[in-house]
Design an enzyme around this catalytic site. Structure first.
Site: not given
Ligand code: ASP
Length: 356
Positions: A88, A205, A223, A233, A256-257
């Protein structure tokens, strides 16, 4: 401004003092004093996402030896950026839909209230270090894509292929199973590892935030972003106020997310804002998530069958007193904390509990 006074001089010599006096001097709306939380009594803390237990260890070790806290948290997350097994972040991160690894990262330093970030950066496995250079060695806050790469190369970073065989195989499996109307075919044999067979869109992340004995705060988020994202993106991680925010008078927060849900709600800024209003770090994370959950009701495609957010999103927070907390949209997430004595994973709070 007179021609003899360049923009650089204006900023660096304090020639803008008249403007500052105008903004901060009077009473009234703009002159309201900002929230300042009481400082910690010499405590050190490092908080990170659940994949950051090695980062908190390293950062605390360096801070104890006198390394500046931002350099310490960056060195901490570099371990995970360098690790091919964490898919990740950094080297070995899952690629975009075209099979190319694109990285995002940001840093923010409380004592100077400055930040730096890079987005959609290819070929450089430590975007967090490049983000720090954007902060220290440019007048900018965010460099993206080709420009970010040129900047990194100018500072001596080496181009590397960041796509490991494991990440490539998972991407390929996803690609081959996307549609039965294209010309890609999955292999007949199913002897591929389970993680490859089950290739789905994933996210992950690392965020790491810290407070030092002087009560200074800093943070970093890094990340490879959403797997299979469209080329170019940019997620929340390099967006100050979304994936990271630090106010040296109040606290630090990161996330994160699902970045899209966070960006549209300035999540980390909200967490710090809630801490400024007196909420504990955990409560502040929960309140920011509740706001995001409410706003998500306006976007049906991001809701599950029960009408609740269908994505994961986690906030991590640390306040000026050294108190910390984390909360996730859905139960089950853990986060790493080094409190100066122990380094351990703790259970985060949550808004919703998945049905078993
Ligand atoms: N927040 C990160 C993103 O949207 C991905 C993640 O944390 O899973 O790129």
């Amino acid at each position: 401004m007179s021609p003899k006074c360049s923009r650089r001089d204006f900023i660096k010599t304090g020639a803008g003092v008249g403007v500052a006096a105008l903004i901060g001097g009077g009473k009234g709306l703009i002159g309201q004093s900002p929230a300042v939380l009481p400082q910690s009594a010499g405590v050190m803390r490092v908080v990170a996402s659940g994949n950051g237990i090695r980062a908190t260890e390293k950062a605390m070790d360096l801070m104890a030896k006198g390394t500046d806290l931002l350099d310490a948290v960056i060195a901490g997350v570099n371990i995970v950026e360098d690790d091919p097994n964490d898919m990740s972040v950094g080297y070995g991160g899952l690629p975009n839909e075209e099979g190319e690894v694109e990285l995002d990262a940001s840093v923010m330093y409380g004592p100077t209230h400055t930040s730096g970030a890079v987005a959609a950066l290819k070929f450089i496995k430590n975007p967090s270090k490049v983000a720090k250079l954007v902060m220290d060695r440019t007048e900018h806050c965010l460099l993206v894509g080709e420009g970010a790469l040129k900047f990194a190369l100018a500072h001596g970073f080496k181009k590397e292929d960041l796509l490991t065989d494991r990440a490539r195989e998972i991407w390929l499996r996803w690609k081959e199973n996307l549609s039965d109307k294209d010309n890609w075919l999955p292999p007949k044999s199913e002897k591929l590892p389970a993680e490859v067979r089950q290739a789905i869109m994933t996210y992950g992340t690392i965020n790491c935030i810290a407070i030092d004995t002087k009560g200074n705060l800093a943070g970093v988020t890094t990340t490879s972003g959403l797997s299979w994202k469209l080329a170019g993106r940019v997620g929340d991680s390099p967006i100050i106020g979304a994936g990271l925010y630090v106010d040296n008078n109040v606290g630090a927060a990161g996330s994160t997310g699902l970045g899209e849900a966070n960006i549209m709600n300035c999540g980390s800024f909200q967490v710090v804002n809630f801490m400024a209003q007196g909420h504990s770090p955990e409560q502040a994370c929960l309140k920011a998530l509740a706001q995001i959950s409410n706003k998500t009701k306006l976007t049906p495609r991001r809701l599950n069958a029960e009408g609740l957010p269908s994505f994961g999103l986690t906030f991590y927070a640390l306040n000026k007193k050294g108190e910390y907390g984390s909360a996730n949209m859905w139960g089950g997430s853990r986060y790493a904390v080094h409190d100066g004595q122990k380094n351990e994973l703790k259970q985060g709070a949550y808004i919703y509990q998945a049905k078993r």
